[in-house]
Design an enzyme around this catalytic site. Structure first.
Site, PDB file in Angstrom:
ATOM      1  N   GLU A  32       0.925  -1.413  -0.612  1.00 10.17           N
ATOM      2  CA  GLU A  32      -0.516  -0.126  -0.130  1.00 10.17           C
ATOM      3  C   GLU A  32       0.939   1.074   0.091  1.00 10.17           C
ATOM      4  O   GLU A  32       1.612   1.303   0.689  1.00 10.17           O
ATOM      5  CB  GLU A  32      -0.671  -0.067   0.876  1.00 10.17           C
ATOM      6  CG  GLU A  32      -2.193  -1.416   1.776  1.00 10.17           C
ATOM      7  CD  GLU A  32      -3.289  -0.172   0.751  1.00 10.17           C
ATOM      8  OE1 GLU A  32      -3.126   0.262   0.071  1.00 10.17           O
ATOM      9  OE2 GLU A  32      -3.801  -1.298   1.046  1.00 10.17           O
ATOM     10  N   HIS A  35      -3.614  -3.129  -8.414  1.00  8.82           N
ATOM     11  CA  HIS A  35      -4.909  -3.472  -7.456  1.00  8.82           C
ATOM     12  C   HIS A  35      -6.335  -3.655  -8.596  1.00  8.82           C
ATOM     13  O   HIS A  35      -7.264  -3.984  -8.702  1.00  8.82           O
ATOM     14  CB  HIS A  35      -5.603  -2.539  -6.073  1.00  8.82           C
ATOM     15  CG  HIS A  35      -6.717  -3.651  -5.752  1.00  8.82           C
ATOM     16  ND1 HIS A  35      -6.935  -2.668  -4.286  1.00  8.82           N
ATOM     17  CD2 HIS A  35      -6.924  -4.410  -6.066  1.00  8.82           C
ATOM     18  CE1 HIS A  35      -7.732  -3.958  -3.561  1.00  8.82           C
ATOM     19  NE2 HIS A  35      -7.734  -4.909  -4.390  1.00  8.82           N
TER      20      HIS A  35
END
Length: 187
Positions: free
Chosen positions: A116, A155
Site C-alpha cells: 500500500e 489493484h
C-alpha cells in the site's frame, strides 16, 4: 513461520491479526500495488495503521464509521515520508486484494504480496515513496523469483471495475524503468 526473508529489514514491524496461512499449493508469484489514505485524501494520520491493526476508532471521523469493522491488511505500507511499515510476513496471506483474479487465477491473496502507498488515485506520490517502493520491490524480487516483470500489477488490474488504485497519479513508467534497469533482464 517467519524466516529471515519474511520480514523486510528496513521496515518498522507492526503486528496485524488480519492475515492467515497461504494454501500449501500457493507459490508467491504476484506483487500488487495499492493506495490508501485515511480519512480519504488525508495523510500523516494513524488511520491506516489503526485499520490494519483493528484499532480504528469509528468516532474519530465519519468515514471510519463505515469501515471500522473491516478486517483488512497489506504486507507493507509506504507512507508519504518513505517510511515502510510491515504488517504481515511475506510468507503469510495478507487480506488486501479481496475478490480478484490475475490471468485467470482467482483469489490473488493466496499468491500475492500487497504493498500500500499512502495516497490517492489523483495526487502525485512523493519522491520518498518511489525510492522506498523501488528498494522494497528489489528486496521482494530477490526473495521471490516467481514474481517477474509481467507479474507486478495495480489493484485495478486484478479487480477491474471494483478498484482503481494505485490510480493515474502513479507513474508506472518511472517505477518500471527504475526497477527493471536493476533487474536481471531474463525476468
Amino acid at each position: 513461520m517467519n524466516t529471515s526473508d519474511d520480514l523486510y529489514p528496513q521496515a518498522v514491524q507492526i503486528h496485524s491479526d488480519f492475515w492467515d496461512a497461504r494454501p500449501a499449493s500457493a507459490a508467491i508469484s504476484l506483487l500488487v500495488i495499492h493506495n490508501i489514505s485515511l480519512p480519504p485524501g488525508q495523510f500523516n494520520t494513524t488511520g491506516i495503521r489503526d485499520l490494519f491493526t483493528g484499532k480504528l476508532d469509528p468516532s474519530a471521523d465519519p468515514f471510519y464509521e463505515q469501515i471500522a469493522d473491516l478486517r483488512v491488511s497489506a504486507h507493507c505500507v509506504i507512507y508519504r515520508t518513505g517510511q515502510v511499515e510491515q504488517f504481515v510476513p511475506f510468507s503469510g496471506r495478507a487480506w488486501h486484494a479481496g475478490v480478484s483474479s490475475f490471468q485467470g487465477q482467482a483469489r490473488c491473496n493466496d499468491y500475492a504480496i500487497g504493498i500500500e502507498l499512502e495516497g490517492t488515485d489523483s495526487q502525485p506520490y512523493t519522491e520518498a515513496q518511489y525510492h522506498a517502493l523501488h528498494a522494497l520491490s528489489e528486496y521482494i524480487l530477490s526473495q521471490y523469483p516467481l514474481i517477474t516483470c509481467g507479474r507486478i500489477v495495480g489493484h485495478n488490474d486484478i479487480a477491474p471495475g471494483r478498484k482503481t488504485d494505485p490510480g493515474p497519479a502513479f507513474d508506472w513508467c518511472r517505477y518500471r524503468q527504475t526497477l527493471f534497469t536493476t533487474m536481471d533482464p531474463t525476468r
